[in-house]
Design an enzyme around this catalytic site. Structure first.
Site, PDB file in Angstrom:
ATOM      1  CG  PHE A  84       4.520  18.566  71.348  1.00  0.00           C
ATOM      2  CD1 PHE A  84       3.703  17.435  72.481  1.00  0.00           C
ATOM      3  CD2 PHE A  84       3.513  19.665  70.842  1.00  0.00           C
ATOM      4  CE1 PHE A  84       2.662  17.107  72.108  1.00  0.00           C
ATOM      5  CE2 PHE A  84       2.037  19.215  71.552  1.00  0.00           C
ATOM      6  CZ  PHE A  84       2.004  17.608  72.353  1.00  0.00           C
ATOM      7  CD  GLN A  91      -0.458  26.797  65.584  1.00  0.00           C
ATOM      8  OE1 GLN A  91      -1.153  26.099  66.531  1.00  0.00           O
ATOM      9  NE2 GLN A  91       0.517  26.499  65.556  1.00  0.00           N
ATOM     10  CG  HIS A 102      -3.618  21.247  65.213  1.00  0.00           C
ATOM     11  ND1 HIS A 102      -3.247  20.189  64.248  1.00  0.00           N
ATOM     12  CD2 HIS A 102      -2.926  21.569  66.001  1.00  0.00           C
ATOM     13  CE1 HIS A 102      -2.218  18.729  64.782  1.00  0.00           C
ATOM     14  NE2 HIS A 102      -2.200  19.849  66.193  1.00  0.00           N
ATOM     15  CG  LEU A 118      -6.287  18.028  68.010  1.00  0.00           C
ATOM     16  CD1 LEU A 118      -5.333  19.266  67.476  1.00  0.00           C
ATOM     17  CD2 LEU A 118      -6.162  19.457  69.346  1.00  0.00           C
ATOM     18  CD  GLU A 178       3.543  19.651  67.406  1.00  0.00           C
ATOM     19  OE1 GLU A 178       2.515  20.429  66.989  1.00  0.00           O
ATOM     20  OE2 GLU A 178       3.966  19.855  67.522  1.00  0.00           O
ATOM     21  NE  ARG A 229       0.546  22.222  66.673  1.00  0.00           N
ATOM     22  CZ  ARG A 229       0.071  22.435  67.746  1.00  0.00           C
ATOM     23  NH1 ARG A 229      -0.178  23.353  68.410  1.00  0.00           N
ATOM     24  NH2 ARG A 229      -0.267  21.696  69.013  1.00  0.00           N
ATOM     25  CG  HIS A 277      -5.343  24.188  66.514  1.00  0.00           C
ATOM     26  ND1 HIS A 277      -6.324  23.840  67.339  1.00  0.00           N
ATOM     27  CD2 HIS A 277      -4.057  23.860  67.498  1.00  0.00           C
ATOM     28  CE1 HIS A 277      -5.797  22.786  68.687  1.00  0.00           C
ATOM     29  NE2 HIS A 277      -4.755  23.707  68.376  1.00  0.00           N
ATOM     30  NE  ARG A 327      -1.034  27.532  70.612  1.00  0.00           N
ATOM     31  CZ  ARG A 327      -0.930  26.393  70.611  1.00  0.00           C
ATOM     32  NH1 ARG A 327      -0.890  25.489  71.664  1.00  0.00           N
ATOM     33  NH2 ARG A 327      -1.746  25.745  70.188  1.00  0.00           N
ATOM     34  CB  SER A 354      -1.954  27.398  73.877  1.00  0.00           C
ATOM     35  OG  SER A 354      -2.891  27.443  74.647  1.00  0.00           O
ATOM     36  CG  LEU A 355      -3.030  23.142  77.649  1.00  0.00           C
ATOM     37  CD1 LEU A 355      -2.252  21.640  77.628  1.00  0.00           C
ATOM     38  CD2 LEU A 355      -3.858  23.289  78.010  1.00  0.00           C
TER      39      LEU A 355
END
Lengths: 590, 234
Positions: A121, A243, A245, A255, A258, A289, A356, A401, A406-407
């Site tokens: 990522f 952010q 995206h 979305l 990524e 990002r 995002h 971020r 995030s998760l």
């Protein structure tokens, strides 16, 4: 009117997404009387839309992977205003948290050796930026959020958590000592309003991407927690940091993960040029990002955009082959065919930077305890109030971020807040009482809305708000524009205070809920606008044409927006992790 | 475009009725049915329906469009409308709360009945439980369910016995755990499904397969459960 019913719990969690359900699971596992209030059935929360994965050094792709490398990437990604103690906690606790999810049943994709599949990522590196691209994002195909959210719901069903599904929290109840003692909530199905009394109130209400006209966010992302906190007079932190995206589907805003670029996809302009090679020679399409989004806008502004209006670019995936796309990115194929009318197996996807994620939010410590400042500018814990997930600013994301963080943030801090509350309840916390006046105070807004007789419609006002934010506070910002935007918001505030709720019926009245949501959106928007105008530098996602450089001398700090004075204070960033040396600010290049 | 909408407000209406709306659609853009509802709601804010992700992954906006169940957010108006008319009704077979909003309690109860969570009573390892890509592949087509209820509310067997027949959505989930190499409760799970109703009320009509917005196949999963039950009995 406060003849309303009171329901009493040890802990109440507002929000049934990833963070809320992880906190709830922790508490219901240990037998505390816990309730989750969710305005939608929990599996309809926005966590479900997360695609690419959860970033964490579980050492599957690289057996030598190290959470400290993940920490380095996250600190750098945050443009150095992420709190290093919180980032350290997230990255080091991460592996255990992810393994717990797997044990709970999360259907991760697998490697040949049977371990969890990890993909590259943006912003990921090995060996503190010296060892090249890492692959650290644990994935369940491109449906990781769906898999995670359903697994957590299943875990809560197993542990018999009490859910108030399709209930909507309207405002915080605070007693005379300034302690948060629960909230007011409406049962959407019947319209009944109740006071939910609780020793701990945990906000897990998610983001507010709907302040912008173009967003990847679900229609339910209306900043309810931030709105409630601001109305109660509490500050929000780094709320100017939004952010964008890089890859929202052009036109629809949905979305595209990524992970597409992680699997080898790349962006091209109208000349077919892979332009990210010019902006980020090393990481290319896997730069941060904020960097990729800005590069795309530069291409568009300089006339190299695609389409009749030259207003988007293309994401090329066809070279990966149908087999890889079917196995790794099946959801993207589906979304592209539905919303862009293109088949990525054969043709590129039209994409454009799209709002995002809200990096800012209610400031908290690593236990999820909400924080404000006292008169001397020192941190002060708000008794009884917690925040976790996107609504919180703990802060692990700072000014930008990283994908997949995030998760991880949701489950690590949902769990941490749950554990802290567990400890607190174990020691025996008294339920602090609320008086009739305290409850009436919290009911003011709802009562006013329920007695309107004239005014403008929610839909019209909401569109205006979203247009102002899109035009004046987008990817690139400028002082004079932002001041115009702030003036427009001032005018809008008066009109929103005068919303007309024509339909006053009780049963499943979504018009009432949308009116209440709009007030929250407005609070978030105004805080964003004022904080963005105040931060006179460019850092992470906050890019100003009139202040193009990062200004560490004045702004290597959090912003703290106070609603009563509509003013912005500064708060120190934590540079003292417990077990590793400080990561000193450096020039950020990819 | 003419939109015919099922309206019912329990506080003001004695019984439900279909109400017609004339709507100007923007040119040159094939809207989704959800977009149409959002436009209608601007005209008449009292219209009630559920929605969240607007991209087909949250399962909120299952409804009946010109006679076919599906998700409003990923169904283009052009494919749903017939003769220039869009007819929107709530999912069939469940009590209506208001307009397009149905009471899904019985659907969720059937989901909970199959114990929709991984059961593994062996001590958990320090890392993840290993699972080969082949074992993991068996979960594809099962775990993606979004609980929208389009399938179960399209199933005559579920209409007849919603309290006793688990229904296609619940059974798909039951098989998702039966098929998981990490789950150790196969026998207990099968024992819970052995009665004449839970599984065996499925008559293989395949209405579920016809409408699943995620392209899943509950009938095939039910077939696998039947085989496992038969094998267990013999």
């Amino acid at each position: 009117m406060s003849g309303i019913r009171t329901l009493s719990f040890d802990a109440v969690i507002v929000g049934g997404g990833g963070a809320g359900m992880r906190a709830a699971l922790q508490l219901s596992q240990s037998g505390y009387k816990t309730a989750v209030i969710s305005k939608v059935f929990p599996t309809r929360s926005h966590t479900v839309s997360a695609q690419g994965g959860i970033t964490c050094a579980i050492a599957s792709d690289d057996p030598n992977d190290d959470w400290r490398w993940h920490m380095y990437d996250t600190v750098k990604g945050s443009d150095y205003i992420g709190d290093q103690d919180a980032i350290e906690y997230m990255c080091s606790e991460g592996p255990q948290t992810v393994f717990e999810l797997e044990h709970m049943g999360l259907p991760f994709s697998r490697t040949e050796s049977g371990r969890i599949y990890q993909r590259p990522f943006g912003g990921q590196s090995k060996d503190f930026g010296k060892g090249g691209q890492a692959a650290r994002t644990c994935a369940a195909a491109d449906r990781t959020g769906h898999a995670l959210l359903h697994t957590l719901y299943q875990g809560n069903v197993k542990n018999k958590t009490v859910f108030f599904n399709e209930w909507y929290a309207t405002d915080i109840v605070r007693n005379q000592d300034g302690v948060v003692v629960g909230c007011i909530a409406i049962c959407i199905e019947t319209g009944e309003t109740v006071y939910i009394q609780s020793k701990a109130t945990v906000f897990a209400t998610g983001g507010a991407g709907r302040i912008f006209a173009s967003t990847t966010n679900a229609l339910i992302c209306t900043g309810d927690g931030v709105g409630m906190a601001l109305r109660a007079g509490y500050p929000v932190q780094d709320i100017e940091m939004w952010q964008f995206h890089p890859t929202g589907i052009y036109g629809a805003g949905t979305l595209v993960t990524e992970g597409c670029r992680g699997e080898g996809g790349y962006l091209v302009n109208k000349d077919g040029e892979r332009f990210m090679e010019r902006y980020a020679p090393n990481a290319k399409d896997l730069a941060g990002r904020d960097v990729v989004a800005r590069s795309m806008v530069m291409e568009i502004l300089e006339g190299r955009g695609v389409g009749p209006n030259g207003d988007h670019v293309l994401l090329k995936l066809d070279h990966l082959g149908e087999k890889v796309l079917n196995a790794k990115l099946p959801g993207i194929l589906e979304l592209s065919r539905t919303f862009a009318h293109v088949d990525p197996v054969k043709e590129p996807i039209p994409v454009v930077p799209t709002c995002h994620y809200m990096m800012g939010g209610i400031p908290t410590n690593v236990n999820g305890q909400a924080i404000t400042q006292d008169a001397n500018g020192n941190d002060k814990i708000i008794e009884g109030l917690f925040a976790v997930g996107e609504v919180a600013c703990v802060s692990v994301h700072g000014a930008n971020r990283l994908g997949g963080n995030s998760l991880l943030d949701l489950v690590v801090f949902g769990r941490a807040a749950g554990k802290h509350i567990e400890g607190m309840l174990k020691q025996g916390v008294e339920q602090r009482a609320a008086s009739k006046e305290d409850i009436d105070q919290a009911l003011t807004r709802l009562n006013r809305l329920n007695s309107t007789t004239s005014g403008e419609s929610v839909a019209v006002l909401r569109t205006e708000l979203q247009t102002i934010m899109q035009n004046y506070f987008g990817v690139f910002r400028r002082g004079d524009y932002m001041r115009q935007g702030i003036e427009k918001l001032k005018e809008l505030r008066g009109r929103i205070a005068n919303i007309n709720l024509e339909d006053k019926s009780n049963a499943f009245n979504t018009a009432r809920i949308e009116a209440l949501e709009l007030e929250n959106l407005f609070e978030v928007a105004e805080a964003t606008a004022i904080a963005a105008e105040t931060r006179t530098e460019s850092r992470g996602a906050h890019a100003r044409d009139d202040f193009q450089e990062r200004d560490d001398e004045n702004w290597l700090c959090h912003s703290l927006y106070f609603p009563a004075s509509k003013s912005v204070a500064k708060r120190a960033v934590n540079f003292t992790p417990k077990t590793v040396p400080t990561f000193e600010p450096k020039v950020r290049t990819y | 475009m003419l939109v015919s909408l099922y309206r019912y407000n329990p506080e003001t209406d004695e019984k439900p009725s279909m109400r017609d709306y004339e709507l100007e659609l923007p040119e040159g853009k094939d809207l989704m049915v959800l977009d149409v509802l959002e436009l209608l709601k601007r005209q008449d804010p009292s219209i009630a329906y559920r929605r969240s992700c607007r991209e087909g992954v949250c399962g909120s906006d299952g409804m009946n469009m010109n006679g076919t169940n599906g998700l409003a957010c990923i169904t283009p108006v052009s494919s749903a409308a017939k003769n220039g008319k869009l007819v929107l009704r709530p999912l069939p077979g469940l009590p209506v709360i208001r307009d397009l909003v149905v009471d899904m309690s019985v659907f969720y109860q059937q989901f909970e009945k199959i114990e929709p969570f991984l059961i593994n009573n062996t001590p958990a390892p320090a890392i993840e439980r290993l699972q080969s890509p082949e074992e993991r592949e068996k979960l594809d087509g099962l775990y993606e369910c979004i609980l929208c209820a389009c399938c179960s509310t399209n199933c005559p067997s579920f209409w007849w016995n919603p309290e006793k027949f688990v229904g296609p959505a619940g059974l798909l989930q039951a098989y998702r755990f039966l098929a998981d190499s990490r789950d150790t409760a196969t026998d207990a799970r099968l024992a819970d499904l052995e009665d004449p109703f839970s599984v065996f009320r499925c008559r293989g009509i395949m209405n579920c397969v016809a409408v699943c917005p995620k392209g899943l196949n509950p009938t095939r999963a039910i077939g696998h459960i039947r085989s496992m039950l038969l094998q267990r009995a013999s």
